[in-house]
Scaffold this active site. Structure first.
Site, PDB file in Angstrom:
ATOM      1  N   HIS A   1       0.833  -1.205   0.000  1.00  0.00           N
ATOM      2  CA  HIS A   1       0.000   0.000   0.000  1.00  0.00           C
ATOM      3  C   HIS A   1       0.875   1.267   0.000  1.00  0.00           C
ATOM      4  CE1 HIS A   1      -3.280  -2.745   1.156  1.00  0.00           C
ATOM      5  NE2 HIS A   1      -2.398  -3.240   2.015  1.00  0.00           N
TER       6      HIS A   1
ATOM      7  N   GLN B   1      -9.078 -12.946 -47.985  1.00  0.00           N
ATOM      8  CA  GLN B   1      -8.157 -12.154 -48.803  1.00  0.00           C
ATOM      9  C   GLN B   1      -6.907 -11.818 -47.998  1.00  0.00           C
ATOM     10  OE1 GLN B   1      -8.669  -7.796 -50.326  1.00  0.00           O
ATOM     11  NE2 GLN B   1      -9.548  -9.147 -51.888  1.00  0.00           N
TER      12      GLN B   1
ATOM     13  N   SER C   1      16.746  19.916 -14.326  1.00  0.00           N
ATOM     14  CA  SER C   1      15.684  20.919 -14.428  1.00  0.00           C
ATOM     15  C   SER C   1      16.281  22.220 -14.936  1.00  0.00           C
ATOM     16  CB  SER C   1      15.032  21.146 -13.054  1.00  0.00           C
ATOM     17  OG  SER C   1      14.213  22.297 -13.062  1.00  0.00           O
TER      18      SER C   1
ATOM     19  N   ARG D   1      -1.181   0.392 -40.714  1.00  0.00           N
ATOM     20  CA  ARG D   1       0.014   1.115 -41.144  1.00  0.00           C
ATOM     21  C   ARG D   1       0.613   1.918 -39.989  1.00  0.00           C
ATOM     22  NH1 ARG D   1       0.264   2.271 -47.085  1.00  0.00           N
ATOM     23  NH2 ARG D   1      -1.456   1.123 -48.064  1.00  0.00           N
TER      24      ARG D   1
END
Length: 481
Positions: A155, A237, A285, A334
């Site tokens: 937890h 196909q 940063s 694609r």
């Protein structure tokens, strides 16, 4: 326009390895189509169709597309609105002796689907060794830190101790399952072969004058030339889009693993127990110069999220196919197939880089244990007092009172946990004062974590990595950014 003038996917331009980016390039795609046409012509000639040797010679001499080939195909596609026929035309211009037999009896999916299956196979062959290497490196890390006690978290609250190495085995086990899933996906891949317009092979039956045996042999020959062990026995196909879903689902599961590992590392970085590599001149940063942000792990979580969600696209595409085929699968495939492989490749590069340079801070880990261990050790104190003749209920009550007092000092006054000092001053616990330091040794709280780690690596990991022994290395993946 230059590349700076138009959008490019950062997966290819910013993150992925050159080999994966090249696999899904137009150059590779259309060269593969040409190779498929060569295999078709060779197989048809072998089975008796009147295809001149010169036709095959010219085709093989022009497998690689030139800038002019691309230009011709682009112009033809604008006219015909059909990419496959545009490339049939372009190929025929440079191989005129074959112009009349290129694509003989085939449908567009002979090129597109068989090529995609080749790309699925090759893509998995690129990522699988990289995953094996990550597991190998992380296993070395686990064994090296098998004995280092660390706070467990349930937890996200401090829990019973584990070890740094044992925690790493949890990551490794998930990665082993990813290795299994991706290996299985690779092994399951078949080829579409020569199946005709709706999968009935009617066109090939016609050109072979009703000879069923030759039609079946054509299918077998092309599959063999492409290096596949078998062709799917029936197709429409297209080959079933369930194949895409199976492959992408395995990669999506790996994406979730990356989020899991990246999240753990980010949390450990916040507590300063462990960090990903941080380079000498790296800036954390732009404003806060002291920052050492876990940017690699954050990127891993970000891209892992993208990859984990791609399986939904693949499953939806499969389920949306009607009868023998609909074209609503084309545009999304694609995007999704290259994205799945490129993202998997990127994540493996990041993960390799991170696990190759994980930094552990034992002093910080020890301090965190000292802050929390007194509460966890109370059960040991109670059991020892009972062994020496005290009432369990009395011992439990004394511990409860002292624990609440110490907890108040930590939470309300911001001071260190002084529970042990309180116990050492309480006359009730005088019989164990001399044993408290021994009872507080962190190594006595980790159970079988070291043994589990060694056993897991020796049995599970080494067995799983045995097929990959020749590709395991200590090289570190460099990150582009």
């Amino acid at each position: 326009m230059s590349n700076n003038d138009i959008y490019q996917t950062p997966l290819a331009s910013r993150y992925a390895s050159p080999e994966m980016a090249q696999l899904f390039s137009n150059k590779t795609r259309f060269r593969t189509w040409r190779q498929l046409w060569v295999w078709l012509a060779k197989a048809e000639k072998q089975l008796g169709l009147p295809i001149p040797d010169e036709a095959i010679t010219q085709m093989e001499a022009h497998l690689d597309l030139t800038p002019e080939d691309f230009k011709v195909a682009e112009e033809e596609e604008k006219r015909r609105r059909h990419d496959v026929m545009a490339h049939v035309h372009a190929f025929g211009q440079v191989a005129p002796a074959a112009a009349g037999i290129i694509h003989w009896g085939a449908t567009s999916c002979y090129c597109t689907d068989n090529a995609d299956l080749i790309f699925l196979r090759r893509g998995l062959e690129i990522v699988l060794p990289k995953l094996a290497n990550v597991i190998h490196k992380l296993s070395t890390f686990a064994v090296a830190h098998k004995d280092l006690p660390a706070l467990g978290y349930t937890h996200y609250q401090p829990a019973q101790l584990t070890t740094v190495g044992k925690r790493a085995t949890l990551w490794i086990q998930d990665l082993l399952w990813d290795l299994r899933n991706l290996t299985r996906a690779h092994g399951d891949l078949g080829f579409r072969g020569a199946k005709g317009t709706t999968g009935t092979q009617a066109s090939f039956l016609a050109i072979f004058s009703g000879d069923h045996d030759k039609v079946e042999e054509l299918d077998r020959l092309i599959t063999e030339m492409a290096g596949f062990e078998y062709a799917y026995p029936v197709t429409s196909q297209t080959y079933s889009r369930k194949v895409d879903a199976d492959v992408i689902s395995a990669m999506s599961s790996f994406g979730a693993t990356c989020q899991r590992i990246g999240g753990d590392i980010r949390h450990l970085a916040a507590t300063k127990e462990m960090e990903e590599p941080f380079e000498k001149d790296q800036i954390g940063s732009s404003a806060m110069a002291y920052k050492r942000n876990p940017m690699r792990s954050e990127r891993m979580c970000s891209l892992g999220r993208h990859l984990a969600n791609l399986c939904k696209d693949a499953l939806d595409t499969y389920s949306a196919q009607w009868f023998e085929r609909t074209l609503d699968d084309s545009a999304i495939r694609r995007i999704d197939i290259p994205h799945a492989f490129l993202t998997t490749d990127v994540l493996l590069r990041i993960l390799d880089n991170v696990v190759s340079g994980l930094v552990v801070y034992p002093a910080v880990i020890a301090r965190r244990i000292r802050e929390e261990l007194p509460f966890m050790a109370t059960e040991n104190f109670i059991m020892r007092m009972v062994a020496l003749g005290a009432s369990r209920q009395d011992a439990h009550e004394r511990i409860r009172v002292l624990s609440h007092e110490a907890s108040a000092v930590v939470k309300q006054q911001g001071r260190d946990n002084d529970l042990i000092d309180r116990i050492k001053k309480d006359e009730f616990f005088k019989p164990i004062w001399g044993e408290i330091d021994v009872l507080m040794d962190p190594k006595t709280f980790v159970g079988r974590a070291p043994e589990q780690t060694v056993r897991f690596v020796e049995r599970e990991v080494k067995t799983a990595l045995a097929p990959w022994a020749s590709v395991l290395s200590g090289e570190v993946s460099e990150l582009n950014v």
